[in-house]
Design a protein around this motif. Structure first.
Motif, short mmCIF file in Angstrom:
data_model
loop_
_atom_site.label_atom_id
_atom_site.label_comp_id
_atom_site.label_asym_id
_atom_site.label_seq_id
_atom_site.Cartn_x
_atom_site.Cartn_y
_atom_site.Cartn_z
N ASN A 80 0.81 -1.21 0.00
CA ASN A 80 0.00 0.00 0.00
C ASN A 80 0.85 1.28 0.00
N ALA A 81 2.06 1.18 -0.51
CA ALA A 81 2.94 2.36 -0.57
C ALA A 81 2.88 2.97 -1.97
N LYS A 82 3.24 4.24 -2.04
CA LYS A 82 3.42 4.90 -3.34
C LYS A 82 4.92 4.94 -3.57
N VAL A 83 5.37 4.35 -4.68
CA VAL A 83 6.80 4.22 -4.96
C VAL A 83 7.15 5.02 -6.21
N LYS A 84 8.23 5.80 -6.11
CA LYS A 84 8.72 6.59 -7.24
C LYS A 84 10.23 6.41 -7.30
N VAL A 85 10.76 6.26 -8.51
CA VAL A 85 12.20 6.11 -8.68
C VAL A 85 12.68 7.15 -9.69
N LYS A 86 13.78 7.82 -9.32
CA LYS A 86 14.40 8.79 -10.23
C LYS A 86 15.86 8.41 -10.40
N PHE A 87 16.27 8.19 -11.64
CA PHE A 87 17.68 7.97 -11.98
C PHE A 87 18.19 9.24 -12.63
N PHE A 88 19.41 9.65 -12.29
CA PHE A 88 19.94 10.88 -12.86
C PHE A 88 21.45 10.79 -13.00
N MET A 89 21.95 11.59 -13.92
CA MET A 89 23.39 11.73 -14.13
C MET A 89 23.70 13.21 -14.02
N PRO A 90 24.56 13.58 -13.06
CA PRO A 90 24.87 15.01 -12.87
C PRO A 90 25.49 15.64 -14.11
N GLU A 91 25.36 16.94 -14.18
CA GLU A 91 25.97 17.70 -15.27
C GLU A 91 27.49 17.56 -15.19
N MET A 92 28.11 17.39 -16.34
CA MET A 92 29.57 17.31 -16.43
C MET A 92 30.01 18.22 -17.57
N PRO A 93 31.29 18.55 -17.63
CA PRO A 93 31.75 19.41 -18.73
C PRO A 93 31.33 18.84 -20.09
N GLY A 94 30.65 19.64 -20.87
CA GLY A 94 30.22 19.23 -22.21
C GLY A 94 29.00 18.32 -22.22
N MET A 95 28.37 18.12 -21.05
CA MET A 95 27.23 17.21 -20.99
C MET A 95 26.19 17.75 -20.01
N PRO A 96 24.92 17.85 -20.43
CA PRO A 96 23.89 18.39 -19.54
C PRO A 96 23.44 17.36 -18.48
N GLY A 130 27.17 4.87 -18.48
CA GLY A 130 27.83 5.61 -17.41
C GLY A 130 27.26 5.24 -16.06
N THR A 131 27.61 6.02 -15.05
CA THR A 131 27.10 5.80 -13.70
C THR A 131 25.87 6.67 -13.49
N TRP A 132 24.76 6.02 -13.17
CA TRP A 132 23.50 6.71 -12.91
C TRP A 132 23.20 6.60 -11.42
N GLN A 133 22.98 7.73 -10.79
CA GLN A 133 22.58 7.74 -9.39
C GLN A 133 21.05 7.63 -9.34
N TYR A 134 20.56 7.12 -8.21
CA TYR A 134 19.10 7.06 -8.08
C TYR A 134 18.64 7.47 -6.70
N GLN A 135 17.38 7.89 -6.67
CA GLN A 135 16.64 8.13 -5.44
C GLN A 135 15.37 7.32 -5.55
N LEU A 136 15.20 6.38 -4.64
CA LEU A 136 14.00 5.57 -4.57
C LEU A 136 13.21 6.10 -3.38
N LYS A 137 12.00 6.59 -3.65
CA LYS A 137 11.17 7.13 -2.58
C LYS A 137 9.91 6.29 -2.46
N PHE A 138 9.54 6.00 -1.22
CA PHE A 138 8.27 5.33 -1.02
C PHE A 138 7.53 5.99 0.14
N LYS A 139 6.26 6.27 -0.11
CA LYS A 139 5.39 6.91 0.88
C LYS A 139 4.48 5.84 1.46
N THR A 140 4.52 5.70 2.77
CA THR A 140 3.75 4.67 3.45
C THR A 140 2.40 5.22 3.93
#
Length: 129
Positions: free
Chosen positions: A64-80, A105-115
């Motif tokens: 019964n949780a709401k789950v959201k996942v965001k994967f991201f790659m930080p800005e680097m020189p020459g890359m947004p 590449g390396t993708w960081q993530y934030q997994l959020k779940f609301k109980t």
């Protein structure tokens, strides 16, 4: 050996090596008394990838949780900055989410779940593609 054949051999080795080292992702952790597992349905690729999130508390599956996942790659020189975010859908006691990786590449993530109690729990990590 012609240059064309050398290129074919090098590309062949590259694809063979990449295929051999393609692995499923499975990361386990705990947050605020919850057991959390994030795993990929198949080896990660550039493009669409399905992830499965399993939540449990006191060895009982949390459905019964709401789950959201965001994967991201930080800005680097020459890359947004790049990101892919999606809300998970509960299927047979597991939360499924599709994420699109636009490059290797390396993708960081934030997994959020609301109980049920309204608390949002966040787990952070990374995967290599």
């Amino acid at each position: 050996i012609s240059m064309k054949n050398i290129i074919k051999i090098v590309l062949g080795f590259f694809f063979f090596f990449t295929f051999l080292h393609a692995e499923l992702i499975e990361q386990n952790g705990q947050k605020d008394g919850y057991d959390v597992t994030l795993k990929s349905s198949k080896a990660l690729v550039v493009g669409s990838n399905e992830f499965v999130v399993e939540l449990a508390k006191d060895s009982k599956v949390v459905e019964n949780a709401k789950v959201k996942v965001k994967f991201f790659m930080p800005e680097m020189p020459g890359m947004p900055y790049m990101e892919s975010e999606s809300e998970a859908v509960l299927v047979n006691g597991k939360y499924k989410v599709n994420i699109n990786f636009s490059m290797n590449g390396t993708w960081q993530y934030q997994l959020k779940f609301k109980t049920e109690d309204g608390v949002v729990h966040t787990i952070k990590g990374s995967v290599n593609l």
